[in-house]
Design an enzyme around this catalytic site. Sequence first.
Site, PDB file in Angstrom:
ATOM      1  N   HIS A  34       1.157  -1.122  -0.669  1.00 40.78           N
ATOM      2  CA  HIS A  34      -0.033  -0.394   0.408  1.00 40.78           C
ATOM      3  C   HIS A  34       0.671   1.170  -0.115  1.00 40.78           C
ATOM      4  O   HIS A  34       0.944   2.095  -0.876  1.00 40.78           O
ATOM      5  CB  HIS A  34      -0.605   0.015   1.341  1.00 40.78           C
ATOM      6  CG  HIS A  34      -1.526  -1.350   1.524  1.00 40.78           C
ATOM      7  ND1 HIS A  34      -1.882  -1.982   2.787  1.00 40.78           N
ATOM      8  CD2 HIS A  34      -3.075  -1.268   0.662  1.00 40.78           C
ATOM      9  CE1 HIS A  34      -2.782  -2.548   2.369  1.00 40.78           C
ATOM     10  NE2 HIS A  34      -3.572  -2.992   1.138  1.00 40.78           N
ATOM     11  N   SER A  92      -2.880  -8.632   3.191  1.00 41.52           N
ATOM     12  CA  SER A  92      -2.652  -7.556   4.512  1.00 41.52           C
ATOM     13  C   SER A  92      -3.226  -9.265   5.584  1.00 41.52           C
ATOM     14  O   SER A  92      -3.548  -9.864   6.375  1.00 41.52           O
ATOM     15  CB  SER A  92      -4.050  -7.306   4.974  1.00 41.52           C
ATOM     16  OG  SER A  92      -4.179  -5.962   3.955  1.00 41.52           O
TER      17      SER A  92
HETATM   18  P1  AMP Z   1      -6.510  -4.315  -0.330  1.00 41.86           P
HETATM   19  O1  AMP Z   1      -6.053  -2.798   0.445  1.00 41.86           O
HETATM   20  O2  AMP Z   1      -5.875  -4.984  -0.274  1.00 41.86           O
HETATM   21  O3  AMP Z   1      -7.596  -3.823  -0.897  1.00 41.86           O
HETATM   22  O4  AMP Z   1      -5.165  -3.565  -1.323  1.00 41.86           O
HETATM   23  C1  AMP Z   1      -4.947  -1.607  -1.525  1.00 41.86           C
HETATM   24  C2  AMP Z   1      -4.596  -1.888  -2.345  1.00 41.86           C
HETATM   25  O5  AMP Z   1      -3.591  -1.997  -2.806  1.00 41.86           O
HETATM   26  C3  AMP Z   1      -5.060  -2.358  -4.449  1.00 41.86           C
HETATM   27  O6  AMP Z   1      -4.286  -1.511  -5.276  1.00 41.86           O
HETATM   28  C4  AMP Z   1      -4.187  -3.643  -4.028  1.00 41.86           C
HETATM   29  O7  AMP Z   1      -3.679  -4.139  -5.310  1.00 41.86           O
HETATM   30  C5  AMP Z   1      -2.525  -3.451  -3.534  1.00 41.86           C
HETATM   31  N1  AMP Z   1      -1.883  -3.897  -2.270  1.00 41.86           N
HETATM   32  C6  AMP Z   1      -1.820  -4.549  -2.524  1.00 41.86           C
HETATM   33  N2  AMP Z   1      -0.655  -5.664  -1.392  1.00 41.86           N
HETATM   34  C7  AMP Z   1      -0.009  -5.401  -2.043  1.00 41.86           C
HETATM   35  C8  AMP Z   1       1.462  -5.488  -2.973  1.00 41.86           C
HETATM   36  N3  AMP Z   1       2.100  -6.519  -2.151  1.00 41.86           N
HETATM   37  N4  AMP Z   1       2.087  -4.195  -3.623  1.00 41.86           N
HETATM   38  C9  AMP Z   1       0.848  -3.670  -4.604  1.00 41.86           C
HETATM   39  N5  AMP Z   1       0.287  -3.424  -4.615  1.00 41.86           N
HETATM   40  C10 AMP Z   1      -0.740  -3.696  -3.101  1.00 41.86           C
END
Ligand code: AMP
Length: 280
Positions: free
Chosen positions: A37, A186
């Site tokens: 993130h 997460s």
């Molecule tokens: P989430 O909180 O899991 O819904 O993710 C929020 C944003 O962060 C989304 O655009 C995900 O693709 C991005 N994201 C989550 N994990 C990663 C990671 N390991 N590397 C890059 N972006 C990430």
Amino acid sequence: MRILRSIGLMKRELSAHRRKGRTVGFVPTMGCLHEGHLSLVRRARKETDISVVSIFVNPAQFGPKEDYLRYPRDMKRDASLCRKAGVSYIFYPDAKSMYPAGYSTYVRVRGLTENLCGRSRPSHFEGVTTVVAKLLNIIRPDRMYLGQKDAQQAIVLKRMSGDLDMDTDIVIMPTVREKDGLAMSSRNRYLSADERSAAPTIYRALQEAGVLIKSGNGDAAGIISGIRSKIRPIAAKIDYVSVVDTKELKDMKNIKGEALIAVAAWVGKTRLIDNIIVRR
Ligand code: AMP
């Protein structure tokens, strides 16, 4: 940095910035922030004047048997990470204000949402596109930053924004990984110690497939069965291993041009996803 819970206030604050000619960068998240993130946040800060991170565990994107209630939440830590990263606003609405009684409008992207994660999570993408459409209407960012970690989600949101003539540019950033290759997520905190040490096998299998494809192997079925046999020993269940094109997310038989190699597998009771994009 300010933390706003009200949709109305968030809109008014950002309108004021826009009137002064400031650009807005937006990172939508479900919180429990990690380096993945934060890489998006840093890019937003670099490219825009005002950076907004939304933290909203969106009930609409979880299936009835999924982990909505159990999903990790840690607002205090998230706020401190955002403050350190120089975020301007955290938008932290509650589910009742996003989906008040009588809420009845949903956004659906056809086609792209039917393969990969759409197969085992039938209403998931409708939840994602609906909440992101709402967030884009509230924040009206110049740029939205997404991670390749959720490649299908990024491709679906890009299509939605184009189809609905939205004014936001979408920037897709590379997957940030732990030292051993495991894609940050997460949900990694659900893993037991043994599961955590087995989990990087998924990325290793993807990398090995990538090497084969780049060296000329275009046989998708062979590539898929190679990946499956590498992750079978560590996975309680394989949801899918797929090779698809990056435009329509349709299964490829013969790999040509740009291909998305994507995996979803259960390690213990945790569903992990990962992917790489390769060109042949
Ligand atoms: P989430 O909180 O899991 O819904 O993710 C929020 C944003 O962060 C989304 O655009 C995900 O693709 C991005 N994201 C989550 N994990 C990663 C990671 N390991 N590397 C890059 N972006 C990430």
